[in-house]
Design a protein around this motif. Structure first.
Motif: not given
Length: 251
Positions: A15-37
C-alpha cells in the motif's frame, strides 16, 4: 497479476500513502506484483495518482487504486488511466455492489461510460470491441467487505457478475463489531472466513491484508491477493530504529 491469479498463485501487494512516484518505483524495483494507491484516506489528486502509476508500470508492476466514494467518475477515471483495477471501500449491500458493477464494467455486464480516448484504450488506437472485451475481462473490480452490514448480502454480492474480488478489511470490520483495531476478535476472524468461503463458492478471488508472519496461513485459507505492508510503516520503522540506536549511545 491476472495470470498469477488464474494460476492460483499468490499476488503480493504494498500500500502506498505517499503521493509521489518514488515510493511506487522503489516497491516495483523490489519485485512486488502490485501497488495499492489510496484515494480513500489520502489527499491525492488524479495527476499525482497518474504519476505514481507510471512510476510503478515502468518497472512492470501493476496498480490498484482504492477509490473515494461518491461520483461515478471516481470509479472510472483510474481505469481510464490504465489502472489494473479499482478497489471500492465500504460496500454495504447487494444494491451497493450492483451500482459499482454498473459503473466499472461495460456492456453486457454494466454501463461503464464509454470513451476509449485515454491510456486504457490506447488513446483511441484500440478498436472498440477489443477495448470492451479487454476492460471487462482484465480490469479487476474489487469490493471491500469491511462492515458487519455487508454480511447479510455476502452470498448475493459474491455471486454478482462483474465482481472479480472480495477484499476483506479487518480494521474497519473490527470497528463495526465494537472492537476497534482488535482485528483478532472472534467476530472479525469469523467474518474473514466467511468472505473467503463466499469468494471461493462463486469463483471469485479473495484478498485481504496480512504480513510475512501469516501470509502462508492466509494463502492456505484461500486468499490469493494479500497486501503485506505500507510505505509509511516502512519509513517510520526504519527512521525510528535509527533514532533508537543513536539514543542508546548516550551522546
Amino acid at each position: 497479476m491476472i495470470e498469477k491469479l488464474k494460476r492460483d498463485e499468490l499476488v503480493t501487494c504494498l500500500k502506498i500513502n505517499i503521493t509521489d512516484n518514488i515510493p511506487t518505483e522503489i516497491a516495483a524495483m523490489c519485485g512486488v506484483d502490485c501497488v495499492w494507491l489510496d484515494m480513500e484516506h489520502v489527499a491525492a489528486d488524479y495527476s499525482q495518482v497518474n504519476k505514481a502509476m507510471l512510476g510503478a508500470k515502468m518497472h512492470g508492476t501493476e496498480v490498484i487504486v482504492r477509490t473515494p466514494r461518491g461520483a461515478y467518475s471516481n470509479l472510472t477515471r483510474p481505469l481510464e488511466m490504465d489502472a489494473s483495477g479499482v478497489m471500492v471501500p465500504h460496500v454495504m449491500s447487494y444494491e451497493d455492489a450492483k451500482e459499482v458493477v454498473y459503473y466499472t464494467k461495460f456492456h453486457p455486464i454494466g454501463r461503464r461510460p464509454l470513451d476509449g480516448g485515454n491510456a486504457d484504450g490506447m488513446y483511441c488506437m484500440l478498436d472498440q470491441d477489443s477495448y470492451l472485451k479487454y476492460s471487462n475481462e482484465e480490469k479487476l473490480t474489487i469490493i471491500q467487505i469491511e462492515d458487519v452490514e455487508a454480511l447479510e448480502d455476502l452470498d448475493k454480492i459474491a455471486a454478482l457478475e462483474g465482481i472479480d474480488m472480495l477484499f476483506f478489511g479487518p480494521a474497519d470490520f473490527s470497528q463495526s463489531v465494537g472492537c476497534p483495531e482488535n482485528i483478532w476478535n472472534e467476530k472479525t476472524l469469523e467474518a474473514r472466513k466467511k468472505v473467503v468461503e463466499a469468494a471461493k463458492a462463486h469463483g471469485k478471488y479473495a484478498g485481504t491484508v496480512g504480513g510475512t508472519g501469516n501470509v502462508k496461513e492466509l494463502y492456505d485459507m484461500g486468499f490469493r491477493f494479500v497486501n503485506l505492508g505500507a510505505d509509511v510503516v516502512a519509513l517510520s520503522s526504519y527512521f525510528g530504529n535509527i533514532i533508537s540506536e543513536v539514543k542508546k549511545l548516550g551522546l
